[in-house]
Design an enzyme around this catalytic site. Structure first.
Site, short mmCIF file in Angstrom:
data_model
loop_
_atom_site.label_atom_id
_atom_site.label_comp_id
_atom_site.label_asym_id
_atom_site.label_seq_id
_atom_site.Cartn_x
_atom_site.Cartn_y
_atom_site.Cartn_z
N ASP A 1 18.11 35.41 1.61
CA ASP A 1 18.37 35.70 0.20
C ASP A 1 19.50 34.80 -0.29
OD1 ASP A 1 17.91 36.92 -2.24
OD2 ASP A 1 19.21 38.63 -1.84
N GLY A 2 19.48 34.50 -1.57
CA GLY A 2 20.52 33.74 -2.21
C GLY A 2 21.09 34.53 -3.36
N GLU B 1 18.79 30.14 -2.48
CA GLU B 1 17.57 30.62 -1.82
C GLU B 1 17.07 29.58 -0.81
OE1 GLU B 1 16.40 33.63 -2.07
OE2 GLU B 1 17.00 34.40 -4.02
N ASP C 1 12.70 36.83 -1.10
CA ASP C 1 12.37 37.41 -2.40
C ASP C 1 12.33 36.34 -3.48
OD1 ASP C 1 15.06 36.86 -2.89
OD2 ASP C 1 15.64 38.95 -3.11
N HIS D 1 15.60 43.81 -4.01
CA HIS D 1 16.25 45.05 -4.46
C HIS D 1 15.26 46.22 -4.52
CE1 HIS D 1 19.63 42.48 -5.34
NE2 HIS D 1 18.82 41.71 -6.04
N ASP E 1 20.99 40.18 1.01
CA ASP E 1 21.63 40.19 -0.31
C ASP E 1 23.12 40.49 -0.16
OD1 ASP E 1 21.50 40.24 -3.32
OD2 ASP E 1 22.19 42.28 -2.95
#
Length: 167
Positions: free
Chosen positions: A20-21, A63, A85, A140, A150
């Site tokens: 995740d970024g 990302e 994501d 999320h 995250d």
């Protein structure tokens, strides 16, 4: 730091990478979080977390850096499943956008320059020795590893001594 893994004879090690970024402002201060997970020959599960923060970046760059850092950590050729994501990253691979960008000399379908070329080139470099499958997960939405990535990415944004440049 590299993840030391030993492949079984005649088999590639199977590694799952979650990424995740995050970015505060876009562009702005950003970070990525990556978790590598694999099971050794004795059935023991191993996890390694990676994260880094940057002074000036974008969410898409973070990302991509999450994926790149995970692949760079592998010392041997692996079968890799990457969960992200980021539709930007997953679609670029799964829909063959990256392949087409390269064929079109780094131009998009509408003939505009591809963004983040240096990062995409780095991805190509670090992905060459692996078999990779990308799977998109909704961000999320309660996916435990995605939520942890995250948290790593957001925490990386808040560290002191952020890196000024990506590469």
């Amino acid at each position: 730091m590299l993840l030391k893994v030993e492949a079984l004879p005649d088999n590639k090690l199977k590694v799952t990478i979650y990424t995740d970024g995050a970015c505060s402002g876009n562009p702005g201060i950003g970070g990525y979080g990556t978790i590598l997970v694999f099971e050794d020959s004795k059935g023991n599960l191993h996890e390694k977390e990676l994260s880094e923060g940057y002074l000036q970046t974008t969410n898409n760059q973070m990302e991509l850096m999450a994926v790149i850092s995970g692949l760079e950590a592998l010392k041997t050729s692996c079968d890799v499943t990457i969960y992200s994501d980021s539709k930007y990253v997953v679609d670029a691979i799964n829909n063959k956008w990256l392949e087409n960008w390269v064929k079109k000399n780094w131009k998009t379908a509408d003939k505009k320059p591809v963004k983040n070329i240096e990062l995409w080139q780095k991805y190509i470099e670090v992905s060459q020795k692996h078999s990779i499958e990308f799977i998109w997960v909704k961000g999320h939405a309660g996916h435990a590893y995605n939520e942890r990535c995250d948290n790593l990415a957001v925490s990386a944004c808040k560290k002191e001594n952020l890196k000024p440049h990506l590469l």
